[in-house]
Design an enzyme around this catalytic site. Structure first.
Site, PDB file in Angstrom:
ATOM      1  N   SER A 120      -5.728  -5.124  -2.796  1.00  0.00           N
ATOM      2  CA  SER A 120      -4.338  -5.404  -3.145  1.00  0.00           C
ATOM      3  C   SER A 120      -4.211  -6.787  -3.750  1.00  0.00           C
ATOM      4  O   SER A 120      -3.135  -7.147  -4.220  1.00  0.00           O
ATOM      5  CB  SER A 120      -3.466  -5.307  -1.898  1.00  0.00           C
ATOM      6  OG  SER A 120      -4.035  -6.066  -0.867  1.00  0.00           O
ATOM      7  N   HIS A 141      -5.207   0.937  -7.041  1.00  0.00           N
ATOM      8  CA  HIS A 141      -4.456   0.399  -5.897  1.00  0.00           C
ATOM      9  C   HIS A 141      -3.387   1.395  -5.445  1.00  0.00           C
ATOM     10  O   HIS A 141      -2.432   1.657  -6.167  1.00  0.00           O
ATOM     11  CB  HIS A 141      -3.823  -0.949  -6.295  1.00  0.00           C
ATOM     12  CG  HIS A 141      -3.078  -1.605  -5.183  1.00  0.00           C
ATOM     13  ND1 HIS A 141      -1.911  -2.293  -5.366  1.00  0.00           N
ATOM     14  CD2 HIS A 141      -3.341  -1.660  -3.844  1.00  0.00           C
ATOM     15  CE1 HIS A 141      -1.486  -2.755  -4.201  1.00  0.00           C
ATOM     16  NE2 HIS A 141      -2.329  -2.375  -3.266  1.00  0.00           N
ATOM     17  N   GLU A 153      -1.620   1.919  -8.952  1.00  0.00           N
ATOM     18  CA  GLU A 153      -1.829   0.934 -10.015  1.00  0.00           C
ATOM     19  C   GLU A 153      -3.278   1.058 -10.477  1.00  0.00           C
ATOM     20  O   GLU A 153      -4.210   0.934  -9.664  1.00  0.00           O
ATOM     21  CB  GLU A 153      -1.567  -0.479  -9.502  1.00  0.00           C
ATOM     22  CG  GLU A 153      -0.093  -0.760  -9.245  1.00  0.00           C
ATOM     23  CD  GLU A 153       0.153  -2.163  -8.693  1.00  0.00           C
ATOM     24  OE1 GLU A 153       1.077  -2.830  -9.170  1.00  0.00           O
ATOM     25  OE2 GLU A 153      -0.569  -2.597  -7.771  1.00  0.00           O
ATOM     26  N   ASN A 191       2.784  -6.009  -5.955  1.00  0.00           N
ATOM     27  CA  ASN A 191       2.740  -7.091  -4.969  1.00  0.00           C
ATOM     28  C   ASN A 191       3.166  -8.436  -5.566  1.00  0.00           C
ATOM     29  O   ASN A 191       3.632  -9.315  -4.841  1.00  0.00           O
ATOM     30  CB  ASN A 191       1.353  -7.207  -4.335  1.00  0.00           C
ATOM     31  CG  ASN A 191       1.143  -6.150  -3.258  1.00  0.00           C
ATOM     32  OD1 ASN A 191       2.095  -5.607  -2.721  1.00  0.00           O
ATOM     33  ND2 ASN A 191      -0.108  -5.845  -2.957  1.00  0.00           N
TER      34      ASN A 191
HETATM   35  N1  3HC Z   1       1.586  11.947   6.168  1.00  0.00           N
HETATM   36  C1  3HC Z   1       2.442  12.976   6.002  1.00  0.00           C
HETATM   37  N2  3HC Z   1       3.775  12.844   6.058  1.00  0.00           N
HETATM   38  C2  3HC Z   1       4.269  11.614   6.316  1.00  0.00           C
HETATM   39  C3  3HC Z   1       3.437  10.491   6.511  1.00  0.00           C
HETATM   40  C4  3HC Z   1       2.040  10.698   6.417  1.00  0.00           C
HETATM   41  N3  3HC Z   1       1.160   9.685   6.562  1.00  0.00           N
HETATM   42  N4  3HC Z   1       4.231   9.407   6.736  1.00  0.00           N
HETATM   43  C5  3HC Z   1       5.505   9.835   6.682  1.00  0.00           C
HETATM   44  N5  3HC Z   1       5.531  11.158   6.428  1.00  0.00           N
HETATM   45  C6  3HC Z   1       6.689  12.020   6.226  1.00  0.00           C
HETATM   46  C7  3HC Z   1       7.460  12.315   7.483  1.00  0.00           C
HETATM   47  O1  3HC Z   1       6.940  13.441   8.135  1.00  0.00           O
HETATM   48  C8  3HC Z   1       8.867  12.592   6.928  1.00  0.00           C
HETATM   49  O2  3HC Z   1       8.971  13.909   6.416  1.00  0.00           O
HETATM   50  P1  3HC Z   1      10.415  14.641   6.379  1.00  0.00           P
HETATM   51  O3  3HC Z   1      11.350  13.721   5.637  1.00  0.00           O
HETATM   52  O4  3HC Z   1      10.144  15.896   5.632  1.00  0.00           O
HETATM   53  O5  3HC Z   1      10.764  14.820   7.802  1.00  0.00           O
HETATM   54  C9  3HC Z   1       8.948  11.680   5.727  1.00  0.00           C
HETATM   55  O6  3HC Z   1       7.601  11.327   5.377  1.00  0.00           O
HETATM   56  C10 3HC Z   1       9.716  10.470   6.061  1.00  0.00           C
HETATM   57  O7  3HC Z   1       9.118   9.871   7.227  1.00  0.00           O
HETATM   58  P2  3HC Z   1       9.935   9.393   8.513  1.00  0.00           P
HETATM   59  O8  3HC Z   1      11.084  10.318   8.781  1.00  0.00           O
HETATM   60  O9  3HC Z   1       8.944   9.139   9.596  1.00  0.00           O
HETATM   61  O10 3HC Z   1      10.512   7.986   8.188  1.00  0.00           O
HETATM   62  P3  3HC Z   1      11.175   7.431   6.889  1.00  0.00           P
HETATM   63  O11 3HC Z   1      12.214   8.364   6.374  1.00  0.00           O
HETATM   64  O12 3HC Z   1      11.542   6.035   7.211  1.00  0.00           O
HETATM   65  O13 3HC Z   1       9.998   7.383   5.809  1.00  0.00           O
HETATM   66  C11 3HC Z   1       8.370   6.027   4.780  1.00  0.00           C
HETATM   67  C12 3HC Z   1       8.822   6.691   6.067  1.00  0.00           C
HETATM   68  C13 3HC Z   1       7.919   7.094   3.781  1.00  0.00           C
HETATM   69  C14 3HC Z   1       7.207   5.153   5.150  1.00  0.00           C
HETATM   70  C15 3HC Z   1       9.606   5.247   4.179  1.00  0.00           C
HETATM   71  O14 3HC Z   1      10.209   4.467   5.159  1.00  0.00           O
HETATM   72  C16 3HC Z   1       9.195   4.359   3.040  1.00  0.00           C
HETATM   73  O15 3HC Z   1       9.045   4.793   1.921  1.00  0.00           O
HETATM   74  N6  3HC Z   1       9.043   3.039   3.362  1.00  0.00           N
HETATM   75  C17 3HC Z   1       8.603   2.049   2.381  1.00  0.00           C
HETATM   76  C18 3HC Z   1       7.103   2.116   2.276  1.00  0.00           C
HETATM   77  C19 3HC Z   1       6.598   1.136   1.286  1.00  0.00           C
HETATM   78  O16 3HC Z   1       7.310   0.351   0.688  1.00  0.00           O
HETATM   79  N7  3HC Z   1       5.274   1.183   1.089  1.00  0.00           N
HETATM   80  C20 3HC Z   1       4.599   0.251   0.205  1.00  0.00           C
HETATM   81  C21 3HC Z   1       4.075  -0.858   1.037  1.00  0.00           C
HETATM   82  S1  3HC Z   1       3.281  -2.076   0.027  1.00  0.00           S
HETATM   83  C22 3HC Z   1       1.715  -1.491  -0.126  1.00  0.00           C
HETATM   84  O17 3HC Z   1       1.310  -0.496   0.425  1.00  0.00           O
HETATM   85  C23 3HC Z   1       0.837  -2.311  -0.991  1.00  0.00           C
HETATM   86  C24 3HC Z   1      -0.210  -3.036  -0.170  1.00  0.00           C
HETATM   87  O18 3HC Z   1      -1.078  -3.658  -1.092  1.00  0.00           O
HETATM   88  C25 3HC Z   1       0.375  -4.083   0.756  1.00  0.00           C
END
Ligand code: 3HC
Length: 299
Positions: A120, A141, A153, A191
């Site tokens: 990252s 990424h 990415e 990022n």
């Molecule tokens: N596998 C399968 N399904 C998954 C899952 C996984 N690993 N994680 C979540 N889900 C599913 C859930 O089952 C749920 O399904 P449904 O809506 O059909 O019931 C759906 O995804 C939503 O999950 P939750 O209900 O548990 O919770 P949320 O609605 O809050 O969603 C999230 C969770 C998808 C993580 C959402 O909160 C989100 O998009 N958050 C932001 C994540 C983000 O910004 N990620 C980028 C981080 S930065 C990065 O990664 C870069 C690195 O370099 C730092």
């Protein structure tokens, strides 16, 4: 450039397991390599749980989930990666470990194979430079949670060939992801924007300008973000963010990228977010770790 049929993923942590899962679901034969047998087992369980969630939701059939599992081979033997056309590295964010792995992969793989990093923040060219195939090295990424987030990415170094990029862009599309092309600079595209925003949220909280709940609600309800910044920091890992911020600050010397004092102290206290059971918020069902360290962060 030959087609990609067999994909290797090095590291079976949160990101490596997610990458292996989406590649197997998309129809690739996947070798998931991890030198720590316990981590490999945790990764396998994570993949099974995630596939089960998709089956439960009806977005994947049981047969397709079973077929994906059937295409995954979990191994602690490095040599099992030999036949791969593409290997994606998702091990610890440690440049020495990554360069060592790239050199070993370069010696093992067939001449046509591509080698990618899921880093990252680290310099992709630094990894390409230890191989004899730098034009076949790039960044791929992914975002957490990999099975859900739609973006990849594709990171181009100053020597990555157009043929390599074309293959990787097509590969990302086959995974069902939207690929964007980024340059090999710290933070790439996402990022570079996200990390200063997250750090600024910490500064606001640290300065007592608002409660953590109000900062999070503000960005969720005011901007439509799925998570507020402090919740997202807990989700990504405070150690991971601290590490990325340090690398970005070292390169750009931009004060907006400097890790705030509170972030450093929380990492030192082992308050790493969801994974340690405590960050800006508490996660009682998660194990609580007493020690934290920016080194050894998994991508
Ligand atoms: N596998 C399968 N399904 C998954 C899952 C996984 N690993 N994680 C979540 N889900 C599913 C859930 O089952 C749920 O399904 P449904 O809506 O059909 O019931 C759906 O995804 C939503 O999950 P939750 O209900 O548990 O919770 P949320 O609605 O809050 O969603 C999230 C969770 C998808 C993580 C959402 O909160 C989100 O998009 N958050 C932001 C994540 C983000 O910004 N990620 C980028 C981080 S930065 C990065 O990664 C870069 C690195 O370099 C730092």
């Amino acid at each position: 450039m030959p087609d990609i049929t067999r994909v290797g993923v090095c590291g079976c942590g949160l990101m490596g397991a997610g990458i292996a899962q989406v590649a197997a679901t998309a129809g690739f034969n996947v070798v998931s390599y991890e030198n720590d047998a316990h981590a490999l087992e945790r990764g396998r369980a994570r993949i099974q749980q995630s596939l089960a969630k998709f089956v439960e939701k009806g977005s994947l059939s049981r047969a397709d989930a079973d077929a994906a599992i059937g295409r995954l081979r979990f191994t602690t033997t490095f040599d099992d990666l030999r036949e791969c056309d593409l290997v994606i590295e998702a091990i610890v964010e440690n440049p020495v470990a990554k360069k060592d792995l790239f050199a070993r992969l370069d010696a093992l793989l067939a001449p046509h194979a591509l080698i990618c990093t899921n880093t990252s923040s680290l310099c992709v060219m630094e990894m390409a430079a230890v191989t004899k195939r730098p034009t076949q090295v790039a960044g791929l990424h992914f975002f957490n949670p990999v099975p859900i987030m739609k973006l990849v990415e594709v990171v181009k170094t100053i020597v990555t060939s157009q043929a390599t990029l074309d293959t990787l862009l097509a590969f990302a599309r086959t995974l069902g992801k939207k690929a964007i092309l980024a340059q090999d600079t710290p933070g790439f595209i996402v990022n570079r924007l996200l990390v200063p925003y997250l750090l600024y949220a910490i500064r606001m909280y640290e300065a007592g300008l608002a409660s953590k709940e109000d900062i999070d609600e503000g960005m969720k309800l005011g901007c439509g973000h799925p998570m507020g910044p402090l919740t997202l920091l807990d989700f990504v890992g405070l150690d991971t963010t601290y590490y990325i911020a340090q690398i970005m600050f070292d390169e750009f010397k931009d004060p907006l990228m400097a890790p705030p004092p509170l972030l450093k102290r929380m990492v030192l206290a082992g308050h790493l977010g969801v994974k340690s059971g405590k960050g800006f918020y508490d996660y009682p069902s998660q194990p609580h770790s007493q020690s934290g360290s920016g080194a050894g962060t998994r991508t």
